[in-house]
Write a protein that holds these residues in place. Structure first.
Motif, PDB file in Angstrom:
ATOM      1  N   UNK A 321      43.599  47.408  39.662  1.00 13.47           N
ATOM      2  CA  UNK A 321      42.494  48.397  39.487  1.00 13.47           C
ATOM      3  C   UNK A 321      42.619  49.595  40.369  1.00 13.47           C
ATOM      4  N   UNK A 322      42.524  50.853  40.033  1.00 12.54           N
ATOM      5  CA  UNK A 322      42.740  51.924  40.856  1.00 12.54           C
ATOM      6  C   UNK A 322      42.010  52.126  42.087  1.00 12.54           C
ATOM      7  N   UNK A 323      40.525  51.928  41.737  1.00 10.24           N
ATOM      8  CA  UNK A 323      39.418  52.046  42.930  1.00 10.24           C
ATOM      9  C   UNK A 323      39.837  50.981  44.141  1.00 10.24           C
ATOM     10  N   UNK A 324      40.420  49.653  43.562  1.00 10.94           N
ATOM     11  CA  UNK A 324      40.690  48.855  44.761  1.00 10.94           C
ATOM     12  C   UNK A 324      41.752  49.251  45.588  1.00 10.94           C
ATOM     13  N   UNK A 325      42.487  49.935  45.160  1.00 12.64           N
ATOM     14  CA  UNK A 325      43.685  50.517  45.980  1.00 12.64           C
ATOM     15  C   UNK A 325      43.214  51.473  47.118  1.00 12.64           C
ATOM     16  N   UNK A 326      42.006  52.021  46.938  1.00 12.74           N
ATOM     17  CA  UNK A 326      41.442  52.798  48.159  1.00 12.74           C
ATOM     18  C   UNK A 326      41.181  51.898  49.105  1.00 12.74           C
ATOM     19  N   UNK A 327      40.946  50.477  49.140  1.00 13.53           N
ATOM     20  CA  UNK A 327      40.438  49.925  50.158  1.00 13.53           C
ATOM     21  C   UNK A 327      41.274  48.584  50.384  1.00 13.53           C
ATOM     22  N   UNK A 328      42.336  48.014  49.776  1.00 10.43           N
ATOM     23  CA  UNK A 328      43.190  47.091  49.843  1.00 10.43           C
ATOM     24  C   UNK A 328      44.651  47.659  49.644  1.00 10.43           C
ATOM     25  N   UNK A 329      45.494  47.027  50.393  1.00  5.19           N
ATOM     26  CA  UNK A 329      46.794  47.506  50.419  1.00  5.19           C
ATOM     27  C   UNK A 329      47.469  46.757  49.206  1.00  5.19           C
ATOM     28  N   UNK A 330      48.446  47.380  48.617  1.00  5.53           N
ATOM     29  CA  UNK A 330      48.865  46.845  47.354  1.00  5.53           C
ATOM     30  C   UNK A 330      50.322  46.810  47.322  1.00  5.53           C
ATOM     31  N   UNK A 331      51.127  46.033  47.000  1.00 10.85           N
ATOM     32  CA  UNK A 331      52.391  45.648  47.183  1.00 10.85           C
ATOM     33  C   UNK A 331      53.218  46.444  46.108  1.00 10.85           C
ATOM     34  N   UNK A 332      52.534  47.009  45.137  1.00 11.51           N
ATOM     35  CA  UNK A 332      53.233  47.679  44.046  1.00 11.51           C
ATOM     36  C   UNK A 332      52.570  49.321  44.056  1.00 11.51           C
ATOM     37  N   UNK A 333      53.700  50.142  44.032  1.00  9.14           N
ATOM     38  CA  UNK A 333      53.420  51.586  43.906  1.00  9.14           C
ATOM     39  C   UNK A 333      53.496  51.876  42.223  1.00  9.14           C
ATOM     40  N   UNK A 334      53.941  51.360  41.435  1.00  9.71           N
ATOM     41  CA  UNK A 334      53.837  51.504  39.983  1.00  9.71           C
ATOM     42  C   UNK A 334      52.975  50.827  39.364  1.00  9.71           C
ATOM     43  N   UNK A 335      52.632  51.244  38.067  1.00 13.46           N
ATOM     44  CA  UNK A 335      51.560  50.322  37.258  1.00 13.46           C
ATOM     45  C   UNK A 335      52.398  48.941  36.800  1.00 13.46           C
ATOM     46  N   UNK A 336      51.808  47.939  36.541  1.00 17.14           N
ATOM     47  CA  UNK A 336      52.435  46.808  36.097  1.00 17.14           C
ATOM     48  C   UNK A 336      53.238  47.043  34.975  1.00 17.14           C
ATOM     49  N   UNK A 337      52.724  47.769  34.030  1.00 21.91           N
ATOM     50  CA  UNK A 337      53.557  48.124  32.703  1.00 21.91           C
ATOM     51  C   UNK A 337      54.913  48.595  32.948  1.00 21.91           C
TER      52      UNK A 337
END
Length: 439
Positions: A321-337
């Protein structure tokens, strides 16, 4: 309002077993098993159909087949509509898992998806009480709203056509679609308009007797195909007409079941006729590929793929969920698709059971996520309570198709489900009560 559901707005509050629904559900389960067995050939490397495993597959899916009883006794709601489509997807996964070629913990995945299905269906099917305070528009304002949607959609199509307008066949859309670059506000507006606003307007016009304006809605929906190069945009007008036809012939619950059973059965019939050289093989392959393979089997295959991928990769913890990337680290730079391209099926999204469930929290916590998603659908039930089942089927007719392939969070915002919930809330019930002989 006329037709099989003319009185259901007032009588659908009780639970009753319908034998005809039970027969339709049995037919649907059987058709799905046969269809998936043939569709498995399109997913080489992921599943491999073997006749020797069919008895075990039947035994594995039998308990979940019994769950379909809830659709023979449950009253109609938006959650019934969505729940049946998800039931079909999960049943398909439980059938195909016996032919799985991908390594992961299959027993835990089976327990997880079974529990997730029950956790989702409980609120989605049975929380249907109306909200206490309701803000209805006047009949005049409602008609103005429908006309405003029509005008807005026409302007939107014209504006979007400046960015892209190509008349190409289905086989060519993927070659050009990646070149399309709409501004973000326009992209959101197209998604909300095509999936929520226009179907809502179609339902209002069709049930209100305004055939001409209902036809204009379908033309506008069709014009979004050369703009977006989306298969859904191309088939959406035909899909709404199909649902409208079913609504006139049978009551809403039968409409929901038949909306999947009939296309699946037609695909099987064309395939068998083609094998007997009584039908062109090219046409049969095209139809079966679009309906039986892509529409019915692919959402089930997505569960197989996500289980495999996230058994060896970090969970997302909802960072997709794009808005959550602003507050948590994400192990993926690309969309899941895009990540799913590794399975040689192209880029594809998946339903809430795969994204908000398996990918975000893993199989053991997935039922909790599914329960939360079921509560969200229950909000739609409550906001649409009191509306005729026909109106809910037509206005919400595109969303179940989207939810099979798109996360719930994306469907609520980008694809307009949240907007549709609000429109249901303000729709005046009086316009239907006046025309109902049972009001």
């Amino acid at each position: 309002m006329s037709g099989p559901d003319a009185h259901l707005a007032t009588t659908s509050g009780r639970l009753e077993f319908r034998p005809i629904l039970g027969l339709l559900l049995c037919g649907h389960v059987a058709a799905c098993c046969i269809s998936l067995s043939y569709a498995a050939a399109a997913f080489s490397g992921i599943v491999g159909f073997d006749k020797a495993n069919v008895p075990i597959a039947i035994l594995r899916t039998l308990p979940f087949a019994v769950v379909s009883t809830v659709f023979a006794i449950g009253r109609f709601s938006f959650g019934y509509f969505v729940g049946f489509y998800f039931y079909t997807t999960i049943f398909g996964y439980l059938w195909l898992i016996e032919f799985s070629l991908l390594p992961y913990n299959h027993p835990s995945a089976i327990i997880s998806i079974f529990a997730s299905a029950l956790a989702f269906l409980a609120p989605a099917l049975f929380i249907t009480s109306p909200v206490r305070a309701r803000l209805d528009l006047s009949v005049r304002d409602f008609d103005l709203l429908l006309s405003a949607i029509l005008i807005f959609a026409a302007i939107l199509v014209a504006v979007a056509a400046f960015y892209n307008f190509r008349l190409v066949g289905l086989s060519e859309i993927y070659r050009f679609r990646e070149e399309i670059a709409f501004p973000a506000p326009l992209r959101y507006a197209i998604g909300i308009t095509s999936n929520a606003l226009l179907p809502f307007a179609f339902a209002g016009f069709a049930l209100g007797g305004s055939t001409l304006r209902a036809g204009i809605v379908l033309v506008l929906m069709l014009l979004l195909y050369p703009v977006t190069l989306s298969k859904l945009a191309l088939f959406a007008p035909l899909w709404l007409l199909f649902l409208a036809f079913l609504c006139r012939m049978v009551e809403a619950r039968s409409t929901v079941i038949l909306s999947l059973l009939l296309p699946t059965t037609v695909g099987l019939a064309t395939l068998f006729l083609a094998k007997a050289e009584l039908f062109p093989i090219e046409w049969a392959a095209q139809y079966f590929g679009v309906v039986n393979t892509r529409m019915i089997a692919m959402p089930s295959i997505a569960l197989e793929v996500y289980n495999n991928y996230f058994s060896t990769h970090p969970l997302t913890h909802f960072c997709q969920i794009n808005v959550l990337k602003l507050v948590i680290d994400c192990p993926y730079d690309e969309p899941l698709s895009i990540l799913m391209k590794a399975y040689n099926q192209g880029a594809f999204n998946a339903s809430l059971f795969a994204t908000e469930g398996i990918a975000s929290v893993g199989p053991w916590l997935a039922p909790l996520s599914a329960f939360g998603c079921g509560l969200v659908i229950a909000i739609g039930n409550r906001l649409s309570s009191g509306l005729p089942p026909q109106f809910i089927v037509l206005s919400g007719g595109i969303l179940p198709q989207i939810l099979l392939n798109v996360p719930l969070s994306t469907t609520l915002l980008t694809n307009g489900a949240g907007v549709l919930f609000l429109l249901w809330y303000v729709t005046p019930r009086s316009i239907f009560e006046r025309s109902s002989p049972h009001s």
